[in-house]
Design a protein around this motif. Sequence first.
Motif, PDB file in Angstrom:
ATOM      1  N   PRO A 400      27.143  50.273  49.234  1.00 33.90           N
ATOM      2  CA  PRO A 400      25.884  49.520  49.305  1.00 33.90           C
ATOM      3  C   PRO A 400      25.826  48.312  48.382  1.00 33.90           C
ATOM      4  O   PRO A 400      24.972  47.441  48.546  1.00 33.90           O
ATOM      5  N   ALA A 401      26.715  48.267  47.400  1.00 34.27           N
ATOM      6  CA  ALA A 401      26.643  47.207  46.390  1.00 34.27           C
ATOM      7  C   ALA A 401      27.610  46.077  46.714  1.00 34.27           C
ATOM      8  O   ALA A 401      28.656  46.290  47.333  1.00 34.27           O
ATOM      9  N   THR A 402      27.258  44.889  46.283  1.00 32.52           N
ATOM     10  CA  THR A 402      28.135  43.720  46.421  1.00 32.52           C
ATOM     11  C   THR A 402      28.466  43.196  45.025  1.00 32.52           C
ATOM     12  O   THR A 402      27.567  43.018  44.189  1.00 32.52           O
ATOM     13  N   VAL A 403      29.741  42.956  44.788  1.00 35.37           N
ATOM     14  CA  VAL A 403      30.202  42.499  43.479  1.00 35.37           C
ATOM     15  C   VAL A 403      31.013  41.225  43.671  1.00 35.37           C
ATOM     16  O   VAL A 403      31.912  41.172  44.522  1.00 35.37           O
ATOM     17  N   GLU A 404      30.702  40.213  42.875  1.00 35.94           N
ATOM     18  CA  GLU A 404      31.469  38.969  42.914  1.00 35.94           C
ATOM     19  C   GLU A 404      32.702  39.123  42.023  1.00 35.94           C
ATOM     20  O   GLU A 404      32.597  39.491  40.857  1.00 35.94           O
ATOM     21  N   THR A 405      33.869  38.843  42.584  1.00 33.82           N
ATOM     22  CA  THR A 405      35.105  38.936  41.830  1.00 33.82           C
ATOM     23  C   THR A 405      35.818  37.581  41.857  1.00 33.82           C
ATOM     24  O   THR A 405      35.368  36.642  42.524  1.00 33.82           O
ATOM     25  N   ALA A 406      36.922  37.509  41.161  1.00 39.53           N
ATOM     26  CA  ALA A 406      37.709  36.280  41.173  1.00 39.53           C
ATOM     27  C   ALA A 406      38.289  35.992  42.544  1.00 39.53           C
ATOM     28  O   ALA A 406      38.709  34.862  42.823  1.00 39.53           O
ATOM     29  N   ARG A 407      38.326  36.997  43.413  1.00 37.08           N
ATOM     30  CA  ARG A 407      38.850  36.832  44.768  1.00 37.08           C
ATOM     31  C   ARG A 407      37.759  36.855  45.824  1.00 37.08           C
ATOM     32  O   ARG A 407      38.032  37.085  46.998  1.00 37.08           O
ATOM     33  N   GLY A 408      36.522  36.642  45.404  1.00 35.12           N
ATOM     34  CA  GLY A 408      35.415  36.642  46.342  1.00 35.12           C
ATOM     35  C   GLY A 408      34.653  37.942  46.290  1.00 35.12           C
ATOM     36  O   GLY A 408      35.046  38.899  45.611  1.00 35.12           O
ATOM     37  N   PRO A 409      33.534  38.032  47.011  1.00 30.88           N
ATOM     38  CA  PRO A 409      32.701  39.230  46.964  1.00 30.88           C
ATOM     39  C   PRO A 409      33.345  40.406  47.679  1.00 30.88           C
ATOM     40  O   PRO A 409      34.070  40.239  48.660  1.00 30.88           O
ATOM     41  N   ILE A 410      33.090  41.603  47.156  1.00 28.19           N
ATOM     42  CA  ILE A 410      33.510  42.830  47.832  1.00 28.19           C
ATOM     43  C   ILE A 410      32.318  43.773  47.905  1.00 28.19           C
ATOM     44  O   ILE A 410      31.399  43.709  47.081  1.00 28.19           O
ATOM     45  N   ALA A 411      32.324  44.635  48.899  1.00 27.47           N
ATOM     46  CA  ALA A 411      31.349  45.717  48.976  1.00 27.47           C
ATOM     47  C   ALA A 411      31.944  46.920  48.256  1.00 27.47           C
ATOM     48  O   ALA A 411      33.144  47.188  48.361  1.00 27.47           O
ATOM     49  N   ALA A 412      31.125  47.649  47.515  1.00 28.98           N
ATOM     50  CA  ALA A 412      31.649  48.738  46.693  1.00 28.98           C
ATOM     51  C   ALA A 412      30.627  49.855  46.569  1.00 28.98           C
ATOM     52  O   ALA A 412      29.437  49.664  46.841  1.00 28.98           O
ATOM     53  N   THR A 413      31.111  51.018  46.133  1.00 27.18           N
ATOM     54  CA  THR A 413      30.206  52.112  45.799  1.00 27.18           C
ATOM     55  C   THR A 413      29.429  51.736  44.541  1.00 27.18           C
ATOM     56  O   THR A 413      29.815  50.838  43.789  1.00 27.18           O
ATOM     57  N   GLU A 414      28.348  52.460  44.287  1.00 22.04           N
ATOM     58  CA  GLU A 414      27.557  52.172  43.087  1.00 22.04           C
ATOM     59  C   GLU A 414      28.379  52.409  41.825  1.00 22.04           C
ATOM     60  O   GLU A 414      28.273  51.656  40.856  1.00 22.04           O
ATOM     61  N   GLU A 415      29.229  53.454  41.840  1.00 30.86           N
ATOM     62  CA  GLU A 415      30.048  53.752  40.664  1.00 30.86           C
ATOM     63  C   GLU A 415      31.057  52.635  40.410  1.00 30.86           C
ATOM     64  O   GLU A 415      31.219  52.180  39.272  1.00 30.86           O
ATOM     65  N   THR A 416      31.741  52.202  41.462  1.00 33.47           N
ATOM     66  CA  THR A 416      32.719  51.132  41.300  1.00 33.47           C
ATOM     67  C   THR A 416      32.049  49.830  40.906  1.00 33.47           C
ATOM     68  O   THR A 416      32.557  49.080  40.059  1.00 33.47           O
ATOM     69  N   ALA A 417      30.897  49.547  41.512  1.00 37.09           N
ATOM     70  CA  ALA A 417      30.179  48.317  41.182  1.00 37.09           C
ATOM     71  C   ALA A 417      29.758  48.305  39.716  1.00 37.09           C
ATOM     72  O   ALA A 417      29.863  47.276  39.032  1.00 37.09           O
ATOM     73  N   ARG A 418      29.301  49.437  39.232  1.00 36.10           N
ATOM     74  CA  ARG A 418      28.891  49.520  37.817  1.00 36.10           C
ATOM     75  C   ARG A 418      30.078  49.236  36.903  1.00 36.10           C
ATOM     76  O   ARG A 418      29.942  48.511  35.910  1.00 36.10           O
TER      77      ARG A 418
END
Length: 552
Positions: A400-418
């Motif tokens: 459900p979460a979206t995280v901006e990374t050096a390689r662009g945004p990814i969708a991730a679990t809440e645990e991984t996003a945190r």
Amino acid sequence: MVQYAVGFHAARRRTVSGKEQGVKRSTWPAGAIDGLAVFVLSVLYLRALPDCFSFFDEGIFATIADRLVRGDRLYSDVVTHYMPGSFWLLMLAFKTAGSSVATLRWCLTLLASVAAVAIWSLARQQANRAAAILAGLSPIVVCYPIWWMASPHWFSTFAALGAAVLATASVTSNRPVLCLLGAGSFAGVTFLFLQPVGVAVAVLLLTAVLVDSRLATSSAIAFRRALAVAAGTAVSLAIAAVCVAFEGSLTPAVSQTLSWGLRHYSGAFRIAYGSIPFGVSNSADVRFCAHVFAFAVPPLYGLILTTLFRCYGRAAVEPRDRQLLMFSAAAFGLFVGNLYYPDVVHLATAAPAAFVALAATLARSRAAHSGVQIAVLLLWAGSLLVIGSTSLRRHEIECPATVETARGPIAATEETARDLRQLLPYVASNISPGASLFVYPYAPGYEFLLDRRNPTRYAYLLPYLPIANLPLAANNPGNEAELDEIAGELERTRPQFILLSPLSGGPMLMTYDTPVERYIRAGYHVVQTFHLTALLERDAPGRGDPGAPFQP
């Protein structure tokens, strides 16, 4: 369809054209519209899936492909037990569109959508328009969402389908030898993605051509057709060997991809048929699809074999029967080649061709021209709608979460996003782009997303380590020598930072007494812990204490 009713002896005396044979064809513009619709719908659905990212398997291919873009030589500057095809394909994509998660997904989406058109085309040779369209769209919503990651599993499936298309085209082509040469080439490309699948597809295609050779005008023509398949396969492999040899990497390539697999793979990787492995969703829709792949696909292929035995036992063999034989060779090869590790992911990658078999079975059944077939097609379409919407919803819930990374945004679990929201800014602020970072023991996707350089030849160490729930190193004879070599590589390159990747729900605590972990404990200390990971920095000279316990 005009019936092809030439007797066996007459069939051996002459070769008839596709028009004479009366092969089922898609007429213009209906055929073009159907194929375009399958392609567009496939792209729209696949791009609707969230851009989840696998730090593990997919991370291997993204990271190593990115290293190739930067100039590293495969097998010499970076060690891997995978064949080169996936790395070359992703390297080309990265060079074309940039090294990003979006490039991974678009590359996979476009190839999968072209493969959907190939499946539609193969099914249209055997069935009506509705069944062919459903067959083309089925893998998009049933198979790909199970594990929507860039990997040789899907790439080998796409290549095997290419072999099937060209092999079936040889039945009606004025240049069948050229078509079979192309089919063999695709079989070789399949091998360059995944060895077991490539071997199975090539062997079964060659067998199918020899079985079908009874319809040739002479034994010389039959021999040329069989030789074309073998030559096409050999040409693909020879070109790859020349490319690897040009970089001076042929000997390590053979050692890492072929020798290592023969010595270690069967003992290291075992799993129950149809099971759901670590890292794959255990939701109801995945469990349902796992049962379908495991227990419905084999009987379906059994029906196809029965049909082929009956058809080739007749005096006259219709062209669509010959096409079904050629298709089945590639389809069976795809299925058999994935049984080396028969979890739901491998069975899913083998399943797309089964929908062609389903369409062909329906078309040849007694209900082919009755209301029963209409009901079956409606049930098929309804099932795709339910599974497709459920899969979309599952991805949205699980990532459900979206995280901006050096390689662009990814969708991730809440645990991984945190974890990433803690890790990414810390790395950006405290580790310069030129600093060296080694990810231990297995999750090279972090290296890719952080855009930091691993100075060692080892992008991942999983095949060497006895990670919980993954019986790898314990079954690998001679493993200690390889671990000594890796420890020596760390000493030679001396990475400034080491990132402990998340395994079993937290930072890897390094509880295994291996040469690599002894080296890390002796020379590194923790500088920062995050939600799932921990960052280590190399000790200043004289700080290390080999006897001290390591406590992240």
